[in-house]
Motif scaffolding. Structure first.
Motif, PDB file in Angstrom:
ATOM      1  N   VAL A 127      21.845  66.774  28.697  1.00  0.00           N
ATOM      2  CA  VAL A 127      22.783  65.529  28.802  1.00  0.00           C
ATOM      3  C   VAL A 127      23.275  65.684  27.206  1.00  0.00           C
ATOM      4  CG1 VAL A 127      22.437  63.004  28.328  1.00  0.00           C
ATOM      5  CG2 VAL A 127      21.287  64.078  30.173  1.00  0.00           C
TER       6      VAL A 127
ATOM      7  N   TYR B 104      27.776  61.068  25.794  1.00  0.00           N
ATOM      8  CA  TYR B 104      26.656  59.825  26.071  1.00  0.00           C
ATOM      9  C   TYR B 104      25.875  59.677  24.973  1.00  0.00           C
ATOM     10  CZ  TYR B 104      28.496  60.525  30.742  1.00  0.00           C
ATOM     11  OH  TYR B 104      29.325  60.693  31.893  1.00  0.00           O
TER      12      TYR B 104
ATOM     13  N   MET C   8      17.553  57.253  26.276  1.00  0.00           N
ATOM     14  CA  MET C   8      17.388  57.399  27.551  1.00  0.00           C
ATOM     15  C   MET C   8      18.467  58.342  28.100  1.00  0.00           C
ATOM     16  SD  MET C   8      17.837  54.013  29.813  1.00  0.00           S
ATOM     17  CE  MET C   8      17.485  55.093  31.243  1.00  0.00           C
TER      18      MET C   8
ATOM     19  N   VAL D 230      19.507  60.603  32.123  1.00  0.00           N
ATOM     20  CA  VAL D 230      19.223  61.277  33.317  1.00  0.00           C
ATOM     21  C   VAL D 230      20.082  62.422  33.630  1.00  0.00           C
ATOM     22  CG1 VAL D 230      19.194  61.044  36.159  1.00  0.00           C
ATOM     23  CG2 VAL D 230      18.220  58.950  34.399  1.00  0.00           C
TER      24      VAL D 230
ATOM     25  N   GLY E 211      22.705  57.820  39.568  1.00  0.00           N
ATOM     26  CA  GLY E 211      23.101  57.161  40.984  1.00  0.00           C
ATOM     27  C   GLY E 211      21.993  56.850  41.918  1.00  0.00           C
ATOM     28  N   ARG E 212      20.515  57.147  41.612  1.00  0.00           N
ATOM     29  CA  ARG E 212      19.564  57.192  42.502  1.00  0.00           C
ATOM     30  C   ARG E 212      18.494  56.255  42.319  1.00  0.00           C
ATOM     31  NH1 ARG E 212      17.883  63.454  44.028  1.00  0.00           N
ATOM     32  NH2 ARG E 212      19.968  64.435  43.494  1.00  0.00           N
ATOM     33  N   GLY E 213      18.601  55.467  41.145  1.00  0.00           N
ATOM     34  CA  GLY E 213      17.678  54.415  40.872  1.00  0.00           C
ATOM     35  C   GLY E 213      16.668  54.920  39.695  1.00  0.00           C
ATOM     36  N   ILE E 214      16.834  56.049  39.158  1.00  0.00           N
ATOM     37  CA  ILE E 214      16.112  56.706  38.117  1.00  0.00           C
ATOM     38  C   ILE E 214      16.052  56.268  37.047  1.00  0.00           C
ATOM     39  CG2 ILE E 214      15.345  58.763  37.172  1.00  0.00           C
ATOM     40  CD1 ILE E 214      16.468  60.643  39.536  1.00  0.00           C
ATOM     41  N   GLY E 215      17.353  55.876  36.536  1.00  0.00           N
ATOM     42  CA  GLY E 215      17.387  55.334  35.228  1.00  0.00           C
ATOM     43  C   GLY E 215      16.710  53.794  35.406  1.00  0.00           C
TER      44      GLY E 215
ATOM     45  N   GLU F 295      22.023  51.528  20.836  1.00  0.00           N
ATOM     46  CA  GLU F 295      23.283  51.661  20.490  1.00  0.00           C
ATOM     47  C   GLU F 295      23.948  52.535  21.451  1.00  0.00           C
ATOM     48  OE1 GLU F 295      24.517  53.187  16.775  1.00  0.00           O
ATOM     49  OE2 GLU F 295      23.551  51.391  15.400  1.00  0.00           O
TER      50      GLU F 295
ATOM     51  N   ASN G 152      30.595  53.938  27.945  1.00  0.00           N
ATOM     52  CA  ASN G 152      29.651  54.329  28.769  1.00  0.00           C
ATOM     53  C   ASN G 152      29.410  53.042  29.747  1.00  0.00           C
ATOM     54  OD1 ASN G 152      27.609  55.246  30.038  1.00  0.00           O
ATOM     55  ND2 ASN G 152      26.464  56.042  28.216  1.00  0.00           N
TER      56      ASN G 152
ATOM     57  N   ALA H   5      25.703  53.030  31.558  1.00  0.00           N
ATOM     58  CA  ALA H   5      24.633  52.483  30.806  1.00  0.00           C
ATOM     59  C   ALA H   5      24.632  51.043  30.366  1.00  0.00           C
ATOM     60  CB  ALA H   5      24.569  53.690  29.325  1.00  0.00           C
TER      61      ALA H   5
ATOM     62  N   ASN I 143      26.093  48.556  31.888  1.00  0.00           N
ATOM     63  CA  ASN I 143      25.764  47.800  33.077  1.00  0.00           C
ATOM     64  C   ASN I 143      24.066  47.799  33.145  1.00  0.00           C
ATOM     65  OD1 ASN I 143      28.182  47.145  33.717  1.00  0.00           O
ATOM     66  ND2 ASN I 143      28.281  48.740  35.229  1.00  0.00           N
TER      67      ASN I 143
ATOM     68  N   TYR J 150      21.805  48.450  30.935  1.00  0.00           N
ATOM     69  CA  TYR J 150      21.224  47.533  29.786  1.00  0.00           C
ATOM     70  C   TYR J 150      21.346  46.166  30.380  1.00  0.00           C
ATOM     71  CZ  TYR J 150      21.194  52.103  27.648  1.00  0.00           C
ATOM     72  OH  TYR J 150      20.934  53.646  27.476  1.00  0.00           O
TER      73      TYR J 150
ATOM     74  N   LYS K 249      21.638  44.701  32.987  1.00  0.00           N
ATOM     75  CA  LYS K 249      20.761  44.285  34.005  1.00  0.00           C
ATOM     76  C   LYS K 249      19.337  44.193  33.458  1.00  0.00           C
ATOM     77  CE  LYS K 249      19.294  46.234  38.747  1.00  0.00           C
ATOM     78  NZ  LYS K 249      19.613  47.338  39.470  1.00  0.00           N
TER      79      LYS K 249
HETATM   80  C1  COA Z   1      23.078  55.368  32.064  1.00  0.00           C
HETATM   81  C2  COA Z   1      22.103  56.191  32.923  1.00  0.00           C
HETATM   82  C3  COA Z   1      20.699  56.429  32.267  1.00  0.00           C
HETATM   83  C4  COA Z   1      21.762  55.460  34.277  1.00  0.00           C
HETATM   84  O1  COA Z   1      20.815  56.138  35.093  1.00  0.00           O
HETATM   85  P1  COA Z   1      20.952  56.390  36.461  1.00  0.00           P
HETATM   86  O2  COA Z   1      19.876  56.843  37.099  1.00  0.00           O
HETATM   87  O3  COA Z   1      22.201  56.995  37.167  1.00  0.00           O
HETATM   88  O4  COA Z   1      21.290  54.779  37.168  1.00  0.00           O
HETATM   89  P2  COA Z   1      20.500  53.941  38.303  1.00  0.00           P
HETATM   90  O5  COA Z   1      20.792  54.763  39.491  1.00  0.00           O
HETATM   91  O6  COA Z   1      19.232  53.716  38.020  1.00  0.00           O
HETATM   92  O7  COA Z   1      21.377  52.538  38.282  1.00  0.00           O
HETATM   93  C5  COA Z   1      20.883  51.557  37.833  1.00  0.00           C
HETATM   94  C6  COA Z   1      21.878  50.483  37.420  1.00  0.00           C
HETATM   95  O8  COA Z   1      22.517  51.177  36.353  1.00  0.00           O
HETATM   96  C7  COA Z   1      24.072  50.856  36.409  1.00  0.00           C
HETATM   97  N1  COA Z   1      24.867  51.899  36.906  1.00  0.00           N
HETATM   98  C8  COA Z   1      24.579  53.141  37.192  1.00  0.00           C
HETATM   99  N2  COA Z   1      25.269  53.934  37.388  1.00  0.00           N
HETATM  100  C9  COA Z   1      26.563  53.309  37.170  1.00  0.00           C
HETATM  101  C10 COA Z   1      28.038  53.707  37.471  1.00  0.00           C
HETATM  102  N3  COA Z   1      28.200  54.901  37.743  1.00  0.00           N
HETATM  103  N4  COA Z   1      28.931  52.531  37.248  1.00  0.00           N
HETATM  104  C11 COA Z   1      28.597  51.402  36.769  1.00  0.00           C
HETATM  105  N5  COA Z   1      27.182  50.993  36.758  1.00  0.00           N
HETATM  106  C12 COA Z   1      26.179  52.029  37.101  1.00  0.00           C
HETATM  107  C13 COA Z   1      24.190  49.693  37.475  1.00  0.00           C
HETATM  108  O9  COA Z   1      23.900  48.361  36.763  1.00  0.00           O
HETATM  109  C14 COA Z   1      22.831  50.048  38.243  1.00  0.00           C
HETATM  110  O10 COA Z   1      22.220  48.979  38.924  1.00  0.00           O
HETATM  111  P3  COA Z   1      22.655  48.648  40.574  1.00  0.00           P
HETATM  112  O11 COA Z   1      22.390  49.841  41.341  1.00  0.00           O
HETATM  113  O12 COA Z   1      21.564  47.507  40.853  1.00  0.00           O
HETATM  114  O13 COA Z   1      24.253  48.145  40.338  1.00  0.00           O
HETATM  115  C15 COA Z   1      22.753  57.389  33.494  1.00  0.00           C
HETATM  116  O14 COA Z   1      24.118  57.215  33.984  1.00  0.00           O
HETATM  117  C16 COA Z   1      22.876  58.628  32.193  1.00  0.00           C
HETATM  118  O15 COA Z   1      21.876  59.283  32.057  1.00  0.00           O
HETATM  119  N6  COA Z   1      23.922  58.769  31.817  1.00  0.00           N
HETATM  120  C17 COA Z   1      24.202  59.889  30.689  1.00  0.00           C
HETATM  121  C18 COA Z   1      23.165  59.576  29.626  1.00  0.00           C
HETATM  122  C19 COA Z   1      23.334  58.199  28.962  1.00  0.00           C
HETATM  123  O16 COA Z   1      24.349  57.495  29.132  1.00  0.00           O
HETATM  124  N7  COA Z   1      22.314  57.762  28.360  1.00  0.00           N
HETATM  125  C20 COA Z   1      22.388  56.549  27.585  1.00  0.00           C
HETATM  126  C21 COA Z   1      22.962  56.701  26.147  1.00  0.00           C
HETATM  127  S1  COA Z   1      22.910  55.068  25.346  1.00  0.00           S
END
Ligand code: COA
Length: 164
Positions: free
Chosen positions: A23, A29, A86, A88, A94-98, A120, A125, A128, A130, A132, A134
């Motif tokens: 990542v 990110y 954090m 993923v 996009g699979r609910g892991i975050g 921060e 982003n 992320a 969204n 947070y 949630k």
């Molecule tokens: C941010 C991150 C951790 C989300 O993890 P993820 O497993 O992809 O997210 P999920 O599938 O569990 O989605 C959970 C929620 O996140 C938000 N979300 C996730 N992907 C999104 C997208 N592409 N656009 C908008 N919102 C999104 C939504 O609120 C979603 O809830 P919903 O499904 O009820 O709408 C992931 O995108 C990531 O690792 N990004 C790169 C690293 C990063 O940004 N780390 C945080 C640094 S501060």
């Protein structure tokens, strides 16, 4: 493949380091663009395991594909504050892991007695931010032009939630 979200263990250090490196290498990110050295990651995880701090991993087969940690500040008078880190890895987003990682880490942090959870995040982003929102983090402020990398500035958003 089946994904398990669970508290981190010492033998996850290399897998966690690999996920963090993957990542960080995206450069978009995380505040850090270089992964920390493995021995520092080892020390971080050891302390979290020993002190039962909130650090969770998502595991697919033998690989760590995501993590979330909310670790108390070490500075005196700020031990009630937990800061989130954090991520993923790209192929598993996009699979609910975050969602699951953050839910577990927050619940653990409150159980441990933390009073303020902060983070921060780069303003661009949206995924992320969204996530947070949630999970009840609210925006407290924005640091304008906080990072300059590869000829571009990024703002940093400060978010927090508290139970005092
Ligand atoms: C941010 C991150 C951790 C989300 O993890 P993820 O497993 O992809 O997210 P999920 O599938 O569990 O989605 C959970 C929620 O996140 C938000 N979300 C996730 N992907 C999104 C997208 N592409 N656009 C908008 N919102 C999104 C939504 O609120 C979603 O809830 P919903 O499904 O009820 O709408 C992931 O995108 C990531 O690792 N990004 C790169 C690293 C990063 O940004 N780390 C945080 C640094 S501060």
């Amino acid at each position: 493949m089946n994904i398990t979200v669970r508290q981190i263990e010492l033998n996850d250090v290399t897998g966690f380091h690999n996920a963090l490196s993957s990542v960080a290498a995206e450069k978009k990110y995380l505040l850090t663009v270089e992964p920390p050295p493995l021995d520092r990651v080892h020390d971080f995880v050891s302390k979290n395991v020993e002190q039962n701090h909130a650090q969770y991993v998502a595991v697919a087969g033998d690989s760590v594909v995501g993590w979330a940690d909310i670790v108390p500040a070490s500075r005196q008078s700020m031990e009630h504050v937990g800061r989130l880190g954090m991520g993923v890895i790209a192929e598993y987003r996009g699979r609910g892991i975050g969602d699951q990682l953050l839910k577990d880490a927050i619940a653990h942090a409150w159980r441990q007695g933390l009073k303020r959870l902060e983070l921060e995040v780069f303003a661009d982003n949206k995924a992320a931010i969204n996530l947070y929102r949630k999970h009840s983090y609210q925006v407290e402020g924005v640091k304008r032009y906080a990072r300059y990398l590869d000829d571009a500035y990024q703002d940093v958003v400060i978010m927090a939630q508290y139970r005092v």
